[in-house]
Write a protein that holds these residues in place. Structure first.
Motif, PDB file in Angstrom:
ATOM      1  N   TRP A 262      -0.426   5.841   4.409  1.00  0.00           N
ATOM      2  CA  TRP A 262      -1.801   6.169   4.801  1.00  0.00           C
ATOM      3  C   TRP A 262      -1.862   7.598   5.349  1.00  0.00           C
ATOM      4  N   THR A 263      -1.688   8.555   4.461  1.00  0.00           N
ATOM      5  CA  THR A 263      -1.760   9.958   4.862  1.00  0.00           C
ATOM      6  C   THR A 263      -3.035  10.633   4.387  1.00  0.00           C
ATOM      7  N   THR A 264      -3.772   9.959   3.497  1.00  0.00           N
ATOM      8  CA  THR A 264      -5.043  10.488   3.001  1.00  0.00           C
ATOM      9  C   THR A 264      -6.107   9.403   3.051  1.00  0.00           C
TER      10      THR A 264
ATOM     11  N   THR B  19       2.302   1.252   4.822  1.00  0.00           N
ATOM     12  CA  THR B  19       1.377   2.294   5.263  1.00  0.00           C
ATOM     13  C   THR B  19       2.091   3.442   5.984  1.00  0.00           C
TER      14      THR B  19
ATOM     15  N   GLY C 214      -5.503   1.000  -0.081  1.00  0.00           N
ATOM     16  CA  GLY C 214      -4.711  -0.043   0.559  1.00  0.00           C
ATOM     17  C   GLY C 214      -5.563  -1.171   1.103  1.00  0.00           C
TER      18      GLY C 214
ATOM     19  N   LEU D 186      -9.482   9.201   7.537  1.00  0.00           N
ATOM     20  CA  LEU D 186     -10.559   8.270   7.196  1.00  0.00           C
ATOM     21  C   LEU D 186     -11.921   8.949   7.287  1.00  0.00           C
TER      22      LEU D 186
ATOM     23  N   ALA E 269      -5.785   6.996   0.098  1.00  0.00           N
ATOM     24  CA  ALA E 269      -4.706   6.009   0.228  1.00  0.00           C
ATOM     25  C   ALA E 269      -5.124   4.872   1.158  1.00  0.00           C
ATOM     26  N   ILE E 270      -5.845   5.205   2.218  1.00  0.00           N
ATOM     27  CA  ILE E 270      -6.321   4.174   3.149  1.00  0.00           C
ATOM     28  C   ILE E 270      -7.300   3.244   2.450  1.00  0.00           C
TER      29      ILE E 270
ATOM     30  N   SER F 284       0.841  -1.186   0.000  1.00  0.00           N
ATOM     31  CA  SER F 284       0.000   0.000   0.000  1.00  0.00           C
ATOM     32  C   SER F 284       0.881   1.241   0.000  1.00  0.00           C
TER      33      SER F 284
ATOM     34  N   TRP G 157     -13.913  -1.810  11.577  1.00  0.00           N
ATOM     35  CA  TRP G 157     -12.570  -1.343  11.901  1.00  0.00           C
ATOM     36  C   TRP G 157     -12.364  -1.450  13.404  1.00  0.00           C
TER      37      TRP G 157
ATOM     38  N   ILE H 283      -4.999   7.460  11.651  1.00  0.00           N
ATOM     39  CA  ILE H 283      -5.815   7.453  10.431  1.00  0.00           C
ATOM     40  C   ILE H 283      -7.240   7.932  10.655  1.00  0.00           C
TER      41      ILE H 283
ATOM     42  N   GLN I 229      -2.159   3.330  15.611  1.00  0.00           N
ATOM     43  CA  GLN I 229      -2.456   3.360  14.182  1.00  0.00           C
ATOM     44  C   GLN I 229      -3.837   3.962  13.919  1.00  0.00           C
TER      45      GLN I 229
END
Length: 300
Positions: A152-154, A298, A161, A195, A157-158, A149, A219, A191, A187
């Motif tokens: 995970w900054t946006t 990530t 992935g 998210l 992107a999350i 992936s 989640w 995010i 984590q």
């Protein structure tokens, strides 16, 4: 007489002693405390297995594979016979882990129900934390599938992935469908903001409503995951389960907590105290490692 579940803060010393004498009331309160903390491993490893003779013997679903494929059958023709691979039986040995604490009569006299509540809360928290760490360490070491992936900054992107990891699990064509993504508390904290930007309204706001259900996944986050844990998607119905050995000890009271049980016993001591003891005769089992995939790259 003190009767569960009256308000603990108003109980007298006599009522607290009466409560401490009741194995059933103690076990019920202990079960409530465990339920409030909850076992992550009981959600991730959804299967339940009975251990007989001190062990669990099972055949991993992934071992049931065929060397041939279906063929075209003409009218009146014979169907080809497909031979399964030889059985690969796995054996898991039973295990019992537990610990205890003492509540002195002096503590009950001075602090009333608070002395008992603190002892039960410590036992509950320690039991959940220890078992979750042990079970999730097994999950981490057994799942070998990975899915690359971007960082995970946006929110995009999350989503990308996680979608790739879900596809990786489903690509094995074994009927696996991931239903959870598991992260550490740290984590999740990293995010949660990005998210939220991509969550649909029906998924709820995680800031006010807790962990969302999004992309067909619940989640989940926990502080009891092993060091080095990376975000992981899992099919909880197929990854594995918990093996339990039923030990007929008369001192223990078993109380259901979700789809599992907790066990607590009390023993009166000669040193003016009551011993509270809990055990967990459960063993985590991972039957199908391909039912999960770790998400790498990530940056978490």
């Amino acid at each position: 007489m003190y009767t569960f579940p009256e308000t603990f803060s108003t109980a007298t010393a006599a009522e607290a002693i009466a409560f401490l004498k009741s194995p059933n009331d103690l076990a019920r309160r202990f079960a409530d405390l465990v339920a409030a903390r909850n076992f992550l491993s009981h959600l991730v490893l959804a299967g339940r297995y009975e251990m007989v003779g001190g062990a669990l013997v099972y055949l991993p679903d992934e071992a049931i594979e065929a060397s041939d494929s279906p063929e075209q059958v003409k009218p009146g023709g014979n169907y080809p016979t497909i031979t399964l691979n030889p059985d690969q039986v796995a054996i898991v040995e039973a295990m019992k882990k537990g610990f205890a604490t003492e509540v002195t009569d002096e503590a009950v006299g001075r602090f009333k129900m608070d002395a008992i509540e603190r002892a039960l809360a410590m036992l509950a928290n320690k039991q959940v934390s220890e078992f979750d760490t042990r079970a999730m360490s097994l999950v981490a070491s057994t799942i070998t599938e990975t899915s690359a992936s971007g960082a995970w900054t946006t929110g995009k992107a999350i989503v990308d992935g996680v979608a790739k990891a879900k596809a990786k699990v489903k690509s094995h064509k074994l009927g696996y469908t991931p239903d959870v993504v598991v992260l550490t508390d740290t984590q999740w904290g990293a995010i949660e903001g990005p998210l939220t930007e991509v969550l649909p309204r029906e998924a709820g706001n995680p800031v006010t409503n807790g962990f969302p259900n999004f992309m067909g996944l619940t989640w989940l986050a926990s502080s009891d995951l092993p060091a080095g844990w990376v975000p992981t998607v899992i099919d909880t119905a197929n990854l594995g389960g918990i093996g339990h050995e039923d030990i007929p000890s008369p001192e223990y009271v078993s109380v259901a907590v979700g789809n599992s049980t907790v066990e607590l016993a009390r023993f009166r001591r000669e040193n003016d105290s009551t011993k509270l003891q809990t055990r967990k005769a459960d063993v985590p089992v991972v039957r199908n490692p391909k039912a999960g995939a770790e998400i790498t790259g990530t940056g978490l």
